[in-house]
Enzyme design. Structure first.
Site, PDB file in Angstrom:
ATOM      1  N   ASP A   7       0.695  -1.123   0.142  1.00 48.28           N
ATOM      2  CA  ASP A   7      -0.415   0.344  -0.171  1.00 48.28           C
ATOM      3  C   ASP A   7       0.880   1.255  -0.133  1.00 48.28           C
ATOM      4  OD1 ASP A   7      -2.710   1.520   0.777  1.00 48.28           O
ATOM      5  OD2 ASP A   7      -1.499   1.833   2.652  1.00 48.28           O
ATOM      6  N   LEU A   8       0.462   2.314  -0.101  1.00 44.90           N
ATOM      7  CA  LEU A   8       1.053   3.639  -0.433  1.00 44.90           C
ATOM      8  C   LEU A   8       0.983   4.622   0.942  1.00 44.90           C
ATOM      9  CD1 LEU A   8       1.008   5.106  -3.906  1.00 44.90           C
ATOM     10  CD2 LEU A   8       3.351   4.171  -2.626  1.00 44.90           C
ATOM     11  N   THR A  41      -2.975   0.851  -3.902  1.00 41.81           N
ATOM     12  CA  THR A  41      -3.683   1.524  -3.807  1.00 41.81           C
ATOM     13  C   THR A  41      -4.566   2.668  -3.767  1.00 41.81           C
ATOM     14  OG1 THR A  41      -3.033   4.367  -3.141  1.00 41.81           O
ATOM     15  CG2 THR A  41      -2.131   2.875  -4.995  1.00 41.81           C
ATOM     16  N   LYS A 209      -8.408  -4.342  -3.575  1.00 42.71           N
ATOM     17  CA  LYS A 209      -6.993  -4.539  -3.723  1.00 42.71           C
ATOM     18  C   LYS A 209      -7.440  -5.837  -3.539  1.00 42.71           C
ATOM     19  CE  LYS A 209      -5.535  -0.621  -1.154  1.00 42.71           C
ATOM     20  NZ  LYS A 209      -4.272   0.115  -0.654  1.00 42.71           N
ATOM     21  N   ASP A 232      -1.871   0.020   6.174  1.00 42.47           N
ATOM     22  CA  ASP A 232      -2.467   0.068   7.226  1.00 42.47           C
ATOM     23  C   ASP A 232      -3.358   0.005   7.948  1.00 42.47           C
ATOM     24  OD1 ASP A 232      -2.605   2.717   5.312  1.00 42.47           O
ATOM     25  OD2 ASP A 232      -2.240   3.767   6.886  1.00 42.47           O
TER      26      ASP A 232
HETATM   27 CA    CA Z   1      -2.945   2.938   3.955  1.00 41.73          CA
END
Ligand code: CA
Length: 287
Positions: A7-8, A41, A209, A232
């Site tokens: 993830d970004l 993302t 995702k 996160d």
């Molecule tokens: Ca994130």
């Protein structure tokens, strides 16, 4: 073979919205050992591409929460838009309730100029309070995305011919946000996730995702069981469920950490690099 899906925001990007040297090095290390790297993302493809170019990496890209996937050389692998009629009804509803919202296509992020100004002012007010400082800082980082096109009214967005992949609605009022979540989650053809305290993200129900990762695994002939995902937030849950080795960032909420195989350091402490080395050492090189 296995891959690493990263993830970004809040994960690979630090507080300055940049990919650290340590994280870049770890990605190169994994690639050097035959591991494919995928960026997964909520951001739009063109935005991610700009970030990756700056960092000198060219990964596979799952964008707009799984509604688009691109190969390393920028070819479209798949795209799953929201129907035009549905986009219209969503925007109408959000508009009537004074939400700040962003509409993602493959060319731009459309948003209303006036509301963006108001939202920015609200962020500045929130930043000065103890309770909302962190959420407001996160919201401010969101406004740093590449590719905004500011329009006057929502019909200006509807008349664009491009397909819509993702709609992000923002508010610091949790009740208002929850109401929007329930409203759109009820509609069978839509999926709703969240990447931060202040937002909800609406896509086609088939786009996530996790689903995108599953498709890629088949295409690349990679084992999901031997792969890692790092994230996160709530919008990472679908990919955590698909892989054998899931990693929550140190800065993630406890409910995210609870469902993951392990927890790494925070995004400001190169948590991705740490997770990659642990994964390589304990999971890939052991087998
Ligand atoms: Ca994130």
């Amino acid at each position: 073979m296995s891959f690493i899906s990263i993830d970004l925001d809040g994960t690979l990007l630090n507080g300055e919205n940049e990919i650290s040297e340590e994280n870049k090095k770890a990605i190169q290390y994994a690639k050097g050992r035959g591991i494919e790297v995928i960026i997964s993302t909520g951001r739009a493809y063109f935005d991610v591409q700009t970030i990756c170019k700056k960092a000198g990496i060219s990964p596979y890209i799952i964008g707009t929460n799984g509604a688009t996937t691109h190969s390393k050389d920028g070819k479209v692998i798949s795209s799953i838009p929201i129907s035009k009629e549905r986009v219209e009804s969503i925007l109408k509803w959000l508009n009537e309730r004074d939400f700040y919202y962003e509409v993602f296509t493959d060319k731009a992020i459309y948003t209303l100029e006036k509301r963006r100004e108001y939202f920015y002012q609200e962020i500045q007010r929130m930043k000065s309070t103890d309770l909302y400082k962190e959420t407001a800082t996160e919201a401010e980082r969101q406004l740093d995305q590449f590719g905004y096109v500011l329009v006057e009214n929502y019909p200006d967005i509807l008349k664009q011919e491009e397909e819509v992949f993702n709609i992000v609605a923002c508010s610091f009022d949790q009740k208002k946000l929850a109401e929007a979540w329930d409203r759109f989650n009820m509609i069978g053809e839509l999926g709703v996730v969240s990447s931060a305290e202040h937002n909800i993200e609406i896509t086609n129900i088939s786009a996530s995702k996790g689903n995108a990762l599953e498709k890629m695994a088949i295409l690349m002939n990679v084992s999901l069981e031997k792969s890692m995902a790092i994230g996160d937030s709530n919008n990472d849950l679908s990919m955590f469920r698909k892989v054998g080795y899931s990693v929550a960032m140190g800065n993630a909420k406890d409910d995210i950490k609870a469902v993951c195989t392990t927890t790494t350091l925070k995004n400001d402490d190169d948590g991705v690099a740490h997770a990659i080395y642990q994964f390589m050492e304990n999971y890939v090189l052991q087998k």
